[in-house]
Design a protein around this motif. Structure first.
Motif, short mmCIF file in Angstrom:
data_model
loop_
_atom_site.label_atom_id
_atom_site.label_comp_id
_atom_site.label_asym_id
_atom_site.label_seq_id
_atom_site.Cartn_x
_atom_site.Cartn_y
_atom_site.Cartn_z
N ARG A 116 0.44 -1.24 0.11
CA ARG A 116 0.34 -0.04 -0.19
C ARG A 116 0.67 1.05 0.31
NH1 ARG A 116 -4.73 -0.46 4.49
NH2 ARG A 116 -5.27 1.51 3.46
N ASP B 215 -3.17 4.96 -0.39
CA ASP B 215 -4.46 3.59 -0.13
C ASP B 215 -4.29 4.11 1.14
OD1 ASP B 215 -3.86 3.36 -3.04
OD2 ASP B 215 -2.06 1.74 -2.88
N SER B 216 -3.45 4.57 1.83
CA SER B 216 -3.86 4.27 3.50
C SER B 216 -4.96 5.24 3.70
CB SER B 216 -2.37 4.31 4.26
OG SER B 216 -1.79 5.64 3.73
#
Length: 219
Positions: free
Chosen positions: A214, A218-219
């Motif tokens: 990730r 994305d986080s």
């Protein structure tokens, strides 16, 4: 998909019991996928055992193994239909499995389907049955797969130490066959307990590799 799928699986359904998700070896002809001989032999034995444990008619495949199909729109549709109807998802863990883009995509598809099922059937068991192909010490599990248990006392110490391929290569065929039999029992038991509903393949639009690292975005 038919209404019978969306409202629950008929008792006499001939849908495949398991989706065999594996990492191919290098050297396959361009544009094609094929399992190595060991994966195919395992698949055939597992199918034979599942047929012994169920009333599946065997006229349609009792297990799905993606082999020798072109990487095309038709291949993708065929794969998604199998993901949408199989009763159990069986990822075969190895170092190559978690570096495979397509294995990560297949895992994403089944996770979506299981999540959708749990919206209405909140307390059913997980329908993911992992299998060790190689020693677990050689494999780093991505976070997304860690909730799904791959070890069990009834599968034996030898299997937990070296995996199915290790048993084959060591010539421990009796132990190997007993382990595959127990995996077949587990697949049938999990399929019966989970009663996973089939889904529309549109649920799989925009699948991604859930094993990929990730990024901050994305986080």
């Amino acid at each position: 998909m038919t209404d019978s799928h969306s409202s629950g699986r008929p008792a006499d359904s001939q849908d495949p019991y398991f989706f065999h998700s594996y990492a191919q070896l290098p050297g396959v002809a361009a544009g094609m996928r094929a399992p190595d001989e060991r994966q195919e032999a395992f698949h055939q034995l597992l199918c034979r055992f599942v047929l012994q444990l169920t009333t599946h008619d065997g006229e349609t495949p009792v297990g799905f193994l993606d082999k020798r199909m072109p990487l095309s729109g038709e291949w993708e549709k065929h794969l998604k239909e199998a993901l949408a109807t199989c009763r159990v998802f069986m990822p075969v863990y190895s170092p190559r499995y978690f570096s495979s883009h397509w294995c990560g995509v297949e895992f994403d598809g089944f996770l979506r389907r299981q999540t959708e099922h749990h919206r209405s059937e909140r307390y059913t068991v997980s329908a993911i049955v992992p299998v060790l192909w190689t020693s677990p010490g050689r494999t780093v599990l991505p976070e997304v797969v860690q909730p799904f248990q791959y070890h069990s006392l009834d599968l034996g110490d030898d299997y937990r130490r070296v995996g199915l391929l290790g048993l084959m290569e060591a010539g421990k065929w009796g132990v190997y066959r007993r382990t595959v039999w127990r995996l077949a029992e587990r697949i049938v038991d999990v399929a019966t307990a989970a009663q996973l509903k089939s889904c529309e393949i549109s649920l799989f639009d925009g699948l991604s590799n859930v094993f990929a690292p990730r990024t901050q975005a994305d986080s």
